[in-house]
Design an enzyme around this catalytic site. Structure first.
Site, PDB file in Angstrom:
ATOM      1  N   LYS A   1       4.530   5.336   8.176  1.00 19.22           N
ATOM      2  CA  LYS A   1       4.503   6.799   8.258  1.00 19.22           C
ATOM      3  C   LYS A   1       3.097   7.381   8.246  1.00 19.22           C
ATOM      4  O   LYS A   1       2.260   6.995   7.439  1.00 19.22           O
ATOM      5  CB  LYS A   1       5.294   7.389   7.088  1.00 19.22           C
TER       6      LYS A   1
ATOM      7  N   GLY B   1      -0.235  -2.440  -0.117  1.00 18.10           N
ATOM      8  CA  GLY B   1       0.762  -3.472  -0.396  1.00 18.10           C
ATOM      9  C   GLY B   1       1.173  -4.318   0.796  1.00 18.10           C
ATOM     10  O   GLY B   1       1.172  -5.547   0.721  1.00 18.10           O
TER      11      GLY B   1
ATOM     12  N   ARG C   1      -1.096 -11.319  -9.708  1.00 21.27           N
ATOM     13  CA  ARG C   1      -1.743 -10.295 -10.554  1.00 21.27           C
ATOM     14  C   ARG C   1      -2.193 -10.864 -11.899  1.00 21.27           C
ATOM     15  O   ARG C   1      -3.202 -10.424 -12.448  1.00 21.27           O
ATOM     16  CB  ARG C   1      -0.788  -9.116 -10.773  1.00 21.27           C
TER      17      ARG C   1
ATOM     18  N   GLY D   1      -1.077   1.604  -4.128  1.00 14.91           N
ATOM     19  CA  GLY D   1      -1.305   3.051  -4.217  1.00 14.91           C
ATOM     20  C   GLY D   1      -2.718   3.390  -4.635  1.00 14.91           C
ATOM     21  O   GLY D   1      -3.324   4.348  -4.143  1.00 14.91           O
TER      22      GLY D   1
END
Length: 392
Positions: free
Chosen positions: A197, A350, A36, A373
């Protein structure tokens, strides 16, 4: 509305406050993964080359609104100094007299890093007075923290209301690759959506479905779909409350002519652990007592064919438990197909980003997103507050 970028501003002689995403892993007091930090360098170098001075702010971890030594950005300032090849001064707070003095003393080409903005509870509350204090030490605000752009916090959204503002080169790149996938993707457009999920990916599936030629669903979430279709899934992960949603999405794909690919064979184990014994199941049905851990060879071949025909492609989420070597083949092979397809390829989220990095494929993919996200919310078609504030 076109995104205003750092290139649109006159920076010479100015103090530029840049929100970066330096939420990086720190082990034994040192940065263990500088990805990053490296991603921010083009923006920082561009600003410095224009004759400006730099004040950098970021969060790190979740310190719960008060100073916490393990979440200090001090080690990050040292790593940045090594990477950018010039000194990076550090100050032990992000607001106050000491910060104001350090910022006002900066000369052209100098860099100051502020302490973790989340050491103040006002940051996550997007407190206007706190945002104003952050803004008061600079002439211009640049947001280059795509990974935090989905948060309406003081340093990502609030500050933009008090200074001339623009996006950094990293945010510009992220928008350049993601926006066309939502507006008008080049067809055939293939979306590969995996992960554990269904509940976390509903928005993405609903947004991308009408735009896709092929939608590939893998990972733990695929077993909610298979169970909804009446297949046996053994002890595999599924979400009871999303069975109807899954069935509706299957019907929507059929009605709109989308090629929906779900696993047709599996690699299973009798328990969820790294050294579990992998067994192949040459059927869509998972035997009683078994847990599906990866897709099998027939499923991989269906994916290969679809990916080879793609002209644009997005991948979010792994195909199986890729962090266990015995169950990594599906994710690794899909990653290789994506890397080799030679079309516009975007990887976000991610786990899929971790997978392409772990397998050494990142250099062969057009764009690997820096935001987990944020990339997910962008693909859902949501407005990201940190980017919207730059367009106002």
């Amino acid at each position: 509305m076109a995104l205003k970028t750092v290139r649109d501003l006159d920076l010479s002689g100015k103090t530029v406050l840049v929100r970066v995403d330096y939420n990086v892993p720190i082990k034994n007091g040192a940065v263990s993964d500088a990805t990053r930090i490296e991603a921010s360098l083009p923006t920082l170098k561009y600003i410095l080359d224009q004759g400006a001075s730099l004040v950098l702010m970021s969060h790190l971890g979740r310190p719960k609104g008060s100073p916490s030594p393990e979440f200090s950005l001090r080690p990050v300032s040292g790593k940045l100094s090594d990477l950018i090849g010039r000194p990076v001064a550090f100050v032990d707070d992000c607001i106050g007299d000491e910060v104001a003095a350090a910022a006002s003393n900066l000369r052209s080409g100098e860099i100051l890093m502020l302490e973790n903005v989340r050491f103040h509870a006002e940051e996550t509350k997007n407190d206007a007075a706190f945002a104003k204090k952050l803004a008061s030490i600079a002439d211009i605000y640049v947001n280059d923290a795509f990974g935090s752009a989905h948060r309406a916090h003081a340093s990502t959204e609030g500050v933009a209301h008090y200074l001339p503002s623009a996006a950094g080169l990293l945010i510009e790149k992220e928008v350049k690759f993601f926006q066309p996938l939502l507006d008008n993707p080049t067809q055939p457009f293939v979306a590969i959506i995996g992960g554990a999920k269904v509940s976390t990916k509903i928005g993405v599936l609903e947004t991308l479905m009408p735009k896709c030629t092929t939608l590939i669903i893998g990972g733990g979430m695929s077993y909610t779909f298979l169970k909804a279709q009446g297949h046996t899934i053994g002890k595999s992960l599924f979400e009871e409350e999303y069975l109807q949603t899954a069935q509706k999405l299957v019907e929507q794909a059929e009605a709109s002519g989308v090629n929906l690919i779900l696993p047709v064979d599996h690699v299973v184990a009798d328990e969820f652990k790294e050294d579990a014994d992998p067994k192949s199941v040459d059927s869509v049905d998972v035997p009683e007592g078994m847990i599906a851990m990866d897709i099998g060879p027939k499923s991989i071949e269906l994916c290969r064919k679809a990916i080879s025909e793609a002209k644009s492609l997005v991948w979010n989420g792994p195909m199986g438990v890729f962090e266990f070597e015995a169950f990594a083949k599906g994710t690794l092979t899909i990653g290789q197909f994506v890397a080799d397809c030679g079309r516009t390829t975007v990887v976000g989220g991610g786990d899929s980003v971790a997978a392409v990095n772990a397998f050494g494929l990142a250099d062969k993919i057009d764009h690997v997103s820096t935001g987990g996200g944020a990339s997910l919310e962008f693909l859902e078609g949501k407005t990201l507050p940190g980017i919207a504030a730059l367009q106002e």
